[in-house]
Design a protein around this motif. Sequence first.
Motif, PDB file in Angstrom:
ATOM      1  N   TYR A  12      49.759  45.988  39.668  1.00 30.04           N
ATOM      2  CA  TYR A  12      48.611  45.517  40.439  1.00 30.04           C
ATOM      3  C   TYR A  12      48.926  44.181  41.097  1.00 30.04           C
ATOM      4  CZ  TYR A  12      46.259  48.659  37.139  1.00 30.04           C
ATOM      5  OH  TYR A  12      45.899  49.723  36.372  1.00 30.04           O
ATOM      6  N   ILE A  13      48.383  43.965  42.268  1.00 35.34           N
ATOM      7  CA  ILE A  13      48.325  42.636  42.878  1.00 35.34           C
ATOM      8  C   ILE A  13      46.841  42.331  43.042  1.00 35.34           C
ATOM      9  CG2 ILE A  13      48.817  41.218  44.892  1.00 35.34           C
ATOM     10  CD1 ILE A  13      51.329  42.899  45.340  1.00 35.34           C
ATOM     11  N   GLU A  14      46.404  41.278  42.385  1.00 34.69           N
ATOM     12  CA  GLU A  14      44.994  40.903  42.390  1.00 34.69           C
ATOM     13  C   GLU A  14      44.816  39.640  43.226  1.00 34.69           C
ATOM     14  OE1 GLU A  14      41.966  40.837  38.844  1.00 34.69           O
ATOM     15  OE2 GLU A  14      43.140  38.995  38.817  1.00 34.69           O
ATOM     16  N   CYS A  15      43.844  39.655  44.126  1.00 37.63           N
ATOM     17  CA  CYS A  15      43.545  38.504  44.970  1.00 37.63           C
ATOM     18  C   CYS A  15      42.156  37.980  44.625  1.00 37.63           C
ATOM     19  CB  CYS A  15      43.580  38.905  46.447  1.00 37.63           C
ATOM     20  SG  CYS A  15      45.180  39.559  46.952  1.00 37.63           S
ATOM     21  N   THR A  16      42.042  36.670  44.513  1.00 36.64           N
ATOM     22  CA  THR A  16      40.775  36.021  44.209  1.00 36.64           C
ATOM     23  C   THR A  16      40.322  35.232  45.428  1.00 36.64           C
ATOM     24  OG1 THR A  16      41.455  35.806  41.896  1.00 36.64           O
ATOM     25  CG2 THR A  16      39.610  34.443  42.625  1.00 36.64           C
ATOM     26  N   TYR A  66      38.125  36.516  54.077  1.00 36.55           N
ATOM     27  CA  TYR A  66      39.162  37.291  53.400  1.00 36.55           C
ATOM     28  C   TYR A  66      40.541  37.116  54.034  1.00 36.55           C
ATOM     29  CZ  TYR A  66      35.506  39.620  50.765  1.00 36.55           C
ATOM     30  OH  TYR A  66      34.454  39.886  49.928  1.00 36.55           O
ATOM     31  N   ALA A  69      43.661  34.479  50.428  1.00 38.57           N
ATOM     32  CA  ALA A  69      43.148  34.457  49.055  1.00 38.57           C
ATOM     33  C   ALA A  69      43.330  33.067  48.458  1.00 38.57           C
ATOM     34  CB  ALA A  69      43.880  35.471  48.199  1.00 38.57           C
ATOM     35  N   GLU A  72      46.598  34.628  44.098  1.00 37.71           N
ATOM     36  CA  GLU A  72      47.161  35.975  44.036  1.00 37.71           C
ATOM     37  C   GLU A  72      47.912  36.106  42.722  1.00 37.71           C
ATOM     38  OE1 GLU A  72      49.615  36.424  47.491  1.00 37.71           O
ATOM     39  OE2 GLU A  72      47.974  35.914  48.837  1.00 37.71           O
ATOM     40  N   SER A  73      47.740  37.246  42.041  1.00 39.58           N
ATOM     41  CA  SER A  73      48.388  37.469  40.761  1.00 39.58           C
ATOM     42  C   SER A  73      49.072  38.828  40.766  1.00 39.58           C
ATOM     43  CB  SER A  73      47.364  37.442  39.619  1.00 39.58           C
ATOM     44  OG  SER A  73      46.676  36.216  39.590  1.00 39.58           O
ATOM     45  N   LEU A  75      50.332  41.698  38.315  1.00 40.03           N
ATOM     46  CA  LEU A  75      49.970  42.111  36.960  1.00 40.03           C
ATOM     47  C   LEU A  75      50.670  43.408  36.580  1.00 40.03           C
ATOM     48  CD1 LEU A  75      46.210  41.517  37.669  1.00 40.03           C
ATOM     49  CD2 LEU A  75      47.653  39.999  36.321  1.00 40.03           C
ATOM     50  N   TRP A  79      47.343  44.621  32.700  1.00 44.75           N
ATOM     51  CA  TRP A  79      46.664  43.529  33.406  1.00 44.75           C
ATOM     52  C   TRP A  79      47.128  42.162  32.885  1.00 44.75           C
ATOM     53  CZ3 TRP A  79      43.797  44.246  37.722  1.00 44.75           C
ATOM     54  CH2 TRP A  79      43.428  45.564  38.019  1.00 44.75           C
ATOM     55  N   ASN A  86      54.487  35.019  39.424  1.00 44.62           N
ATOM     56  CA  ASN A  86      53.210  34.333  39.663  1.00 44.62           C
ATOM     57  C   ASN A  86      53.410  32.848  39.775  1.00 44.62           C
ATOM     58  OD1 ASN A  86      51.048  36.462  39.435  1.00 44.62           O
ATOM     59  ND2 ASN A  86      52.293  36.898  37.656  1.00 44.62           N
TER      60      ASN A  86
END
Length: 86
Positions: A12-16, A66, A69, A72-73, A75, A79, A86
């Motif tokens: 996963y690539i998670e964006c906040t 948007y 971000a 960005e993480s 994972l 998770w 990172n």
Amino acid sequence: MSDWIEGTKPKYIECTYETAIEFDLDEPSIDYDTIKDYHIKYGTLYVEFKDGTSESYEGNQIETDYKWAEEESVLDESWTLVEGLN
């Protein structure tokens, strides 16, 4: 053959993103000095006044940008942050 230890390959690539909700106290004519307590939940402002009454108000949600971000993480399948990415 992959160099990834089992279960650590990025999945996963998670964006906040950061966004804001504002509550204009002039709009419903709230005098801040009359507020005893308040809290915000799910974008709604709940106000308890010193006279014992309570009211709720919907906020003005600012449009989220948007384009970039805040964070960005990378994972793995659990998770968990993938070390070194990172």
